[in-house]
Design an enzyme around this catalytic site. Structure first.
Site, PDB file in Angstrom:
ATOM      1  N   LYS A 185       0.858  -1.186   0.000  1.00 29.20           N
ATOM      2  CA  LYS A 185       0.000   0.000   0.000  1.00 29.20           C
ATOM      3  C   LYS A 185       0.898   1.240   0.000  1.00 29.20           C
ATOM      4  O   LYS A 185       1.918   1.265   0.693  1.00 29.20           O
ATOM      5  CB  LYS A 185      -0.892  -0.001   1.248  1.00 29.20           C
ATOM      6  CG  LYS A 185      -1.722   1.268   1.454  1.00 29.20           C
ATOM      7  CD  LYS A 185      -2.799   1.450   0.404  1.00 29.20           C
ATOM      8  CE  LYS A 185      -3.544   2.773   0.577  1.00 29.20           C
ATOM      9  NZ  LYS A 185      -4.424   3.068  -0.589  1.00 29.20           N
TER      10      LYS A 185
ATOM     11  N   CYS B  20      -2.119   9.758  -6.717  1.00 35.09           N
ATOM     12  CA  CYS B  20      -3.236   9.488  -5.795  1.00 35.09           C
ATOM     13  C   CYS B  20      -4.323  10.553  -5.982  1.00 35.09           C
ATOM     14  O   CYS B  20      -4.066  11.732  -5.765  1.00 35.09           O
ATOM     15  CB  CYS B  20      -2.772   9.487  -4.349  1.00 35.09           C
ATOM     16  SG  CYS B  20      -4.182   9.297  -3.238  1.00 35.09           S
TER      17      CYS B  20
HETATM   18  C1  DHB Z   1      -5.257   5.994  -2.843  1.00 36.71           C
HETATM   19  C2  DHB Z   1      -5.775   5.820  -4.107  1.00 36.71           C
HETATM   20  C3  DHB Z   1      -4.922   5.758  -5.171  1.00 36.71           C
HETATM   21  O1  DHB Z   1      -5.372   5.587  -6.438  1.00 36.71           O
HETATM   22  C4  DHB Z   1      -3.560   5.879  -4.949  1.00 36.71           C
HETATM   23  O2  DHB Z   1      -2.745   5.822  -5.993  1.00 36.71           O
HETATM   24  C5  DHB Z   1      -3.057   6.042  -3.690  1.00 36.71           C
HETATM   25  C6  DHB Z   1      -3.911   6.100  -2.626  1.00 36.71           C
HETATM   26  C7  DHB Z   1      -6.170   6.069  -1.715  1.00 36.71           C
HETATM   27  O3  DHB Z   1      -7.236   6.681  -1.840  1.00 36.71           O
HETATM   28  O4  DHB Z   1      -5.820   5.545  -0.633  1.00 36.71           O
END
Ligand code: DHB
Length: 311
Positions: free
Chosen positions: A45, A131
């Site tokens: 993540k 993001c």
């Molecule tokens: C999140 C969503 C994304 O597409 C990303 O690249 C990083 C984080 C999110 O909302 O947590």
């Protein structure tokens, strides 16, 4: 026997399929489930300097054609993921992994990357420039000047293998401008695409997720043509030393095959992994192998980037 093995930079992977960041990668338990599946690797993540709770729930919803999310970067902080991938790399027969990260500010991004630079971690890093879900924070990669400046600063001190996660672009001029910037730097890979940002899904008369009045990143079947176009556009424009990771709309072996045909060296799976769990890797790998066998292809090199045009 056909092989779906691949390389990114100097790193080997027995299988070209892996999770997309955001899916099955929050905790060590989830990452271990990917590591012990048929996937060739995992990405963590996206980590920030400090742990984050993320946006209020509901913040992820599956739909018939894909998914919408506005998670807001919930994560356990860079130290958690950096310690885990560093520890794993020293275990016998460890796969190679990707550490995804970005700061909430350029200063944070540099603090995080300097931490990784100074650590014992030898694997790949994915800097997330895309993001879409943090209120008030635009996507870095839609601002070419900021992107160029950030990469110039990063590569002044960061000497380990690094790639970037990109949002989809929708205009040929933007493919040209973005590729010209990425070609200035010793990137190991670019990963196309993140979700299509700020879509809206409605059920009856109401949005389906709580953050941002229902606006969120779109994944799944909706995004495959955009993903393929971005993979191929960058495959045609980037220095051949920069590998492409294809992400977006991969539900079947045929979808993975198309990403590779467009130039992808590795293919990531998000929405359908969320829906099916890690067994999806076994199914999609088999479907990809069956297509390769039928066509007489023994390795990804036999068809990677060899998309045909109408004359
Ligand atoms: C999140 C969503 C994304 O597409 C990303 O690249 C990083 C984080 C999110 O909302 O947590």
């Amino acid at each position: 026997m056909v092989s779906t093995s691949t390389r990114i930079g100097s790193f080997h992977f027995d299988n070209c399929l892996m999770n997309a960041a955001g899916v099955y990668c929050f905790s060590k338990e989830e990452l271990e489930a990917i590591d012990t599946s048929a996937a060739g690797s995992f990405v963590t993540k996206t980590a920030t300097l400090e742990a984050r709770q993320g946006n209020p729930e509901p913040r992820y919803v599956d739909t018939d054609l894909g998914s919408i999310n506005s998670m807001g970067l919930p994560n356990l902080g860079i130290d958690y993921y950096l310690d885990y991938v560093t520890q794993l790399q020293d275990t016998p027969n460890s796969k190679n992994h990707f550490l995804s990260l970005v700061g909430m500010s350029p200063e944070d991004t540099h603090t995080i990357l300097k931490k990784v630079q100074d650590s014992a971690y030898k694997g790949l890093v994915e800097l997330n420039l895309s993001c879409p879900n943090v209120p008030g924070k635009p996507q870095i990669a839609y601002d070419f000047e900021t992107t160029d400046q950030l990469l110039a600063e990063v590569f002044s001190y960061y000497k380990k293998p690094l790639g970037v996660k990109l949002p989809p672009y929708f205009d040929i001029v933007h493919f040209d401008q973005a590729a010209a910037i990425f070609n200035k730097y010793p990137l190991t890979f670019v990963n196309c695409i993140n979700s299509i940002g700020n879509g809206l899904v409605i059920s009856d008369e109401t949005v389906v997720i709580k953050p941002k009045d229902g606006f969120g990143g779109i994944g799944g079947d909706y995004v495959k043509p955009t993903a393929l176009a971005n993979v191929h556009a960058f495959y045609k424009r980037l220095n051949p030393t920069i590998a492409i990771i294809g992400t977006g709309g991969v539900r079947t072996g045929r979808d993975a095959f198309e990403h590779i045909l467009c130039g992808a060296s590795m293919v990531q799976i998000g929405t359908i992994l969320h829906q099916e769990g890690p067994e999806a890797f076994t199914r999609i790998t088999k479907e990809l192998q069956d297509i390769m066998s039928e066509k007489g292809y023994q390795s990804l090199e036999d068809f990677r980037g060899k998309l045909q045009y109408l004359s």
